[in-house]
Scaffold this active site. Structure first.
Site, PDB file in Angstrom:
ATOM      1  N   ARG A 114       5.390 -22.706 106.560  1.00 20.83           N
ATOM      2  CA  ARG A 114       6.010 -21.415 106.279  1.00 20.83           C
ATOM      3  C   ARG A 114       4.951 -20.319 106.364  1.00 20.83           C
ATOM      4  O   ARG A 114       4.039 -20.282 105.553  1.00 20.83           O
ATOM      5  CB  ARG A 114       6.659 -21.427 104.888  1.00 20.83           C
ATOM      6  CG  ARG A 114       7.866 -22.351 104.796  1.00 20.83           C
ATOM      7  CD  ARG A 114       8.227 -22.644 103.342  1.00 20.83           C
ATOM      8  NE  ARG A 114       9.476 -23.346 103.206  1.00 20.83           N
ATOM      9  CZ  ARG A 114       9.632 -24.648 103.381  1.00 20.83           C
ATOM     10  NH1 ARG A 114       8.581 -25.380 103.717  1.00 20.83           N
ATOM     11  NH2 ARG A 114      10.817 -25.222 103.236  1.00 20.83           N
TER      12      ARG A 114
ATOM     13  N   HIS B 285      15.317 -19.064 101.327  1.00 21.47           N
ATOM     14  CA  HIS B 285      15.891 -18.845 102.656  1.00 21.47           C
ATOM     15  C   HIS B 285      17.405 -18.678 102.548  1.00 21.47           C
ATOM     16  O   HIS B 285      18.080 -19.415 101.832  1.00 21.47           O
ATOM     17  CB  HIS B 285      15.611 -20.043 103.566  1.00 21.47           C
ATOM     18  CG  HIS B 285      14.188 -20.174 103.985  1.00 21.47           C
ATOM     19  ND1 HIS B 285      13.238 -20.799 103.209  1.00 21.47           N
ATOM     20  CD2 HIS B 285      13.553 -19.764 105.126  1.00 21.47           C
ATOM     21  CE1 HIS B 285      12.074 -20.780 103.859  1.00 21.47           C
ATOM     22  NE2 HIS B 285      12.238 -20.159 105.017  1.00 21.47           N
TER      23      HIS B 285
ATOM     24  N   ASN C 124      15.328 -12.410 105.832  1.00 19.19           N
ATOM     25  CA  ASN C 124      16.139 -13.620 105.631  1.00 19.19           C
ATOM     26  C   ASN C 124      15.836 -14.296 104.296  1.00 19.19           C
ATOM     27  O   ASN C 124      16.367 -15.362 104.007  1.00 19.19           O
ATOM     28  CB  ASN C 124      15.893 -14.610 106.789  1.00 19.19           C
ATOM     29  CG  ASN C 124      16.697 -15.890 106.662  1.00 19.19           C
ATOM     30  OD1 ASN C 124      17.912 -15.850 106.485  1.00 19.19           O
ATOM     31  ND2 ASN C 124      16.016 -17.034 106.741  1.00 19.19           N
TER      32      ASN C 124
ATOM     33  N   ASN D 243      16.990 -22.878  93.888  1.00 21.26           N
ATOM     34  CA  ASN D 243      16.513 -23.062  95.247  1.00 21.26           C
ATOM     35  C   ASN D 243      16.105 -24.499  95.540  1.00 21.26           C
ATOM     36  O   ASN D 243      16.335 -25.010  96.641  1.00 21.26           O
ATOM     37  CB  ASN D 243      15.340 -22.112  95.500  1.00 21.26           C
ATOM     38  CG  ASN D 243      14.790 -22.224  96.904  1.00 21.26           C
ATOM     39  OD1 ASN D 243      13.729 -22.799  97.130  1.00 21.26           O
ATOM     40  ND2 ASN D 243      15.503 -21.679  97.866  1.00 21.26           N
TER      41      ASN D 243
ATOM     42  N   GLU E  62      22.465 -27.334 101.485  1.00 22.01           N
ATOM     43  CA  GLU E  62      21.881 -27.181 102.817  1.00 22.01           C
ATOM     44  C   GLU E  62      21.728 -28.537 103.504  1.00 22.01           C
ATOM     45  O   GLU E  62      21.966 -28.666 104.713  1.00 22.01           O
ATOM     46  CB  GLU E  62      20.520 -26.490 102.720  1.00 22.01           C
ATOM     47  CG  GLU E  62      20.592 -25.028 102.339  1.00 22.01           C
ATOM     48  CD  GLU E  62      19.224 -24.399 102.158  1.00 22.01           C
ATOM     49  OE1 GLU E  62      19.132 -23.160 102.210  1.00 22.01           O
ATOM     50  OE2 GLU E  62      18.238 -25.145 101.952  1.00 22.01           O
TER      51      GLU E  62
END
Length: 270
Positions: free
Chosen positions: A79, A111, A132, A141, A149
């Site tokens: 990242r 994200h 984003n 998260n 996700e």
């Protein structure tokens, strides 16, 4: 199939930041039209792997749309955070604004379009652009948000004879329904506002939909299935129309395909 996706996406990405009040934005990432109802001062940014509507005052996207298939998914890499080069310094946060936030406030760089969903493309780094990203509690998260996700990626990885190349369309964004600290990050010098919750709507072209709302203070032990709600609930609370070109709003339930066979649906208030 991957080559076709990339060619089409590059054509879309040639557009600059687009004024929110222009009619009928067409991108590969939106199913039945991109969301409408966001501020006319927002900047709509179209990239190869997502489209978003960035709010100048809040410094975060009001909505992000992305489209994933088995070809786009891969193993997450590094990242490298960067400010959005298509926005001015007054319209977005910079990487050092997030410094010390994870340790002192248990806030992650969350994200909206996820990195792993696009690590199979050459454009995965674009998910690390800060337009984003939002400040998201670590307990959310790193747990229920991340688990949903993962279900998105599992869904597109399971083709069937009737659906050999599964495509999933996802819309997501923040909610600001209660007062949170106005300067939540130690180095966040631009005026911004911490979201109180997040919404996510997943849809397929054959009319299946699943909708979720996650409170910012969701405990780490919570199941994403308990966050399931209705599309109407999301649209009312986000003050957006998510599928503006859809003629008939008769959907079947996608959530069983996401591991939520017995998940309750929260009714709208009477």
């Amino acid at each position: 199939m991957k080559r076709l996706f990339l060619i089409l996406a590059v054509t879309v990405s040639a557009l600059p930041a687009i004024a929110q009040d222009r009619a009928e934005l067409h991108t590969l990432h939106c199913l039945n039209g991109c969301p409408t109802g966001a501020s006319a001062t927002n900047d709509v940014i179209v990239r190869e792997i997502y489209t978003l509507s960035s709010n100048d005052r809040r410094k975060f996207a009001d909505w992000v749309a992305y489209r994933i298939t088995s070809d786009t998914v891969g193993t997450s890499g590094g990242r490298r955070w960067q400010a959005d080069p298509w926005l001015s310094e007054a319209e977005t946060l910079e990487p050092n604004d997030y410094d010390d936030a994870p340790g002192t406030l248990q806030i992650d760089r969350g994200h909206q379009a996820p990195l792993a969903a696009f690590s199979g493309t050459p454009f995965a780094e674009d998910t690390n652009i800060l337009s984003n990203i939002t400040p998201q509690r670590s307990a959310l998260n790193q747990a229920s948000w991340q688990y949903l996700e993962a279900q998105e990626r599992r869904f597109v990885a399971r083709p069937s004879p009737d659906d050999p190349v599964r495509t999933l369309y996802v819309l997501t964004g923040p909610l600001y329904e209660r007062m949170m600290p106005s300067m939540p990050m130690p180095n966040g010098y631009e005026r911004h506002r911490l979201p109180s919750a997040y919404w996510k709507v997943l849809a397929t072209s054959d009319g299946r939909v699943a909708a979720f709302i996650f409170d910012q203070d969701t405990p780490r032990s919570a199941s994403y299935c308990t966050m399931r709600t209705t599309l109407e609930e999301v649209e009312i609370r986000a003050d957006l129309e998510l599928f503006p070109r859809l003629q008939a709003r008769a959907f079947s339930d996608l959530s069983p395909d996401l591991g939520c066979v017995s998940a309750p649906v929260t009714p709208l208030p009477e």
